[in-house]
Design an enzyme around this catalytic site. Structure first.
Site, PDB file in Angstrom:
ATOM      1  CG  LEU A 110      -1.997  -1.277   1.311  1.00  0.00           C
ATOM      2  CD1 LEU A 110      -2.230  -0.946   2.473  1.00  0.00           C
ATOM      3  CD2 LEU A 110      -2.312  -0.933   0.025  1.00  0.00           C
ATOM      4  CB  VAL A 121       1.746  -0.256   4.992  1.00  0.00           C
ATOM      5  CG1 VAL A 121       0.176  -0.809   4.814  1.00  0.00           C
ATOM      6  CG2 VAL A 121       2.319   1.112   6.348  1.00  0.00           C
ATOM      7  CG  ASP A 165       6.798  11.707  11.321  1.00  0.00           C
ATOM      8  OD1 ASP A 165       6.996  12.948   9.937  1.00  0.00           O
ATOM      9  OD2 ASP A 165       6.365  10.308  10.679  1.00  0.00           O
TER      10      ASP A 165
END
Ligand code: ADP
Ligand code: MG
Length: 467
Positions: free
Chosen positions: A20, A28, A137
């Site tokens: 992904l 991921v 982040d």
């Protein structure tokens, strides 16, 4: 660290399929649970080697805490596993991709859409803030969308960055400095307030199509980060003053001067109070009950203002409701209240117009007496211009601004020696303030009504989507 092109790792309970995305620390994959192939999840594989702050054990404790967090705008962490090299986070799958992709496909987002996303982000950040968790982040790549249609924003990748120094072993910056607060890049010393800077960058990018420090070279980027210039906002597209104000206050280089979390949550552009939520309908309904009461008592202006306040909650309630029948019921009611508000408005306008039309005879005398004071004269002229505009029917934001400017000037000049002129000036200021206040109410009411109508039209066209 797993890299693009590598075969997905093997996990006992899951079948890992397509990749992904790859972020700063992890790759991921989309995955299915073997026992229940209809359960789609996202598996994030983090290399243990990228952990350099504290021990893996501490991180595992933290993940255990993150697992207990449930929020509609935070990606759910369902479970986690680890082996000798990796930690695997089993997460809710977000089919809408990330915000960076969403913005790129549309180049820029209209202010209205950006605002809905910002409200959802603020909601997630408020929840994290209340739990003492910083993100550290924040960037469009870490903000996911639940689905391609009617997307809900889901914050990902949080509570994690504190274990990952933004600097690697060779003191090279990881991740993208485009979204990092200047103090994070320059001083390597920072706290939770860096998240607010990043929110500013994300909002800027959503509205203008590129982050404020977008550069052609690293040298240019570094110069922009280290400079102490105020971040300038492009003049186009035109944005509301509230939106501009928020951007300016988020993108304040000095963390001590930057908007605080509390101020951010309460800012009129964020306006968390009016965001679509399960409470919207209840708040709208109780205001309407009061409005109807005032209406029955014949208190026209109080009723009107209550109907308008109720509409400010009905609009988000309409957005929030997903059940078609209940949505239809709300829509019917909103239509009814808008009509009633319009009737009341006509009545109120009639009354107050005749009141305002009575010219203030003292105004002319005051102008005569001000002839030797050019600044006072100019301010009074400006006030007259505002009144003239309003009487011509231009009851909009420009006229209001003219009133406010003239009032600002007059208030500065108010330090006059006592006497007839000061008395008149006082009276004039009060009269102007009343007019400006009245105009402001008119504008607000109109906005609430048109918002209601727009939401009605929109929800009739189809169910509300963000696209
Ligand atoms: P990193 O910690 O390495 O930055 P992220 O959690 O940000 O990793 O994930 C990297 C990318 O993978 C994201 O930018 C996004 O495109 C994709 N991604 C991450 N989590 C999910 C998810 N739950 N559903 C769908 N895509 C995801
Ligand atoms: Mg990421």
């Amino acid at each position: 660290m797993a890299r693009a092109g590598w075969a997905p790792p093997r996990l006992d309970e899951f079948i890992l399929t397509e990749r992904l995305g790859t972020g700063t620390y992890a790759t991921v994959y989309k995955a299915y649970r073997k026992k229940n192939t209809r359960e789609v999840v996202a598996v994030k594989c983090v290399s243990k080697r990228s952990l350099n702050r504290v021990s893996v054990e501490n991180l595992l404790t933290e993940i255990e805490i993150l697992k207990t967090i449930r929020h509609p705008h935070i990606v759910e962490l369902k479970d986690f596993q680890w082996d000798s090299d990796h930690i695997y986070l089993i997460m809710e799958f977000c089919a809408g991709g990330d915000l960076s992709h969403f913005i790129r496909m549309r180049r820029i987002l209209p202010e209205k859409v950006a605002r809905i996303f910002l409200q959802q982000l603020a909601c997630a950040l408020k929840f994290l803030h209340d739990h003492n968790i910083s993100h550290l982040d924040l960037k469009p790549q870490n903000i996911l969308l639940s689905a391609p249609e009617n997307p809900q924003l889901k914050l990902a990748d949080f509570g994690f960055a504190q274990y990952m120094s933004p600097w690697d072993e060779k003191h090279v910056l990881r991740g993208s400095p485009l979204y990092m607060a200047p103090e994070m890049v320059c001083c390597q010393q920072y706290d939770a307030r860096v998240d607010l800077w990043s929110v500013g960058v994300i909002l800027y990018e959503a509205l203008f199509g590129r982050p404020p420090f977008a550069s052609r070279s690293f040298a240019e980027l570094e110069e922009k980060i280290r400079s102490d210039r105020v971040i300038e906002l492009p003049s186009r597209p035109r944005l509301s003053p509230e939106c501009r104000d928020l951007l300016q206050r988020l993108l304040e280089r000095d963390p001590l001067k930057r908007i605080s979390f509390e101020q951010f949550f309460a800012h009129p552009f964020v306006d968390m109070e009016h965001m679509p939520s399960p409470e919207s309908l209840g708040k709208a309904t109780s205001l309407v009950v009061e409005a109807v009461k005032k209406d029955q008592e014949g208190d026209v202006s109080a009723a009107l203002s209550l109907y308008c306040k109720a509409l400010e909650y009905f609009v988000p309630a309409l957005h929030y409701e997903s059940d078609a029948r209940r949505k239809e019921a709300i829509r019917a009611k909103v239509g009814q209240y808008i009509s009633r508000a319009e009737e009341l408005k006509a009545l109120v306008m009639c009354d107050s117009k005749s009141l305002l039309r009575q010219a203030n005879p003292a105004r002319e005398i005051l102008k005569e007496m001000a002839k030797d004071k050019p600044r006072l004269c100019a301010a009074l002229e400006m006030a007259s211009a505002a009144i003239a505009k309003e009487e011509e029917g231009k009851d909009d934001g420009d006229t209001l601004e003219l009133y406010q400017q003239s009032l600002g000037e007059l208030l500065l000049i108010l330090a006059e020696p006592a006497g007839r002129r000061r008395e008149l000036l006082h009276a004039e200021i009060q009269a102007l303030m009343a007019r400006a206040e009245y105009l402001k109410d008119q504008i607000k009411m109109r906005e609430a009504q048109s918002m209601g109508k727009e939401a009605l039209a929109e929800s009739v066209r189809s169910s509300c989507t963000l696209q």
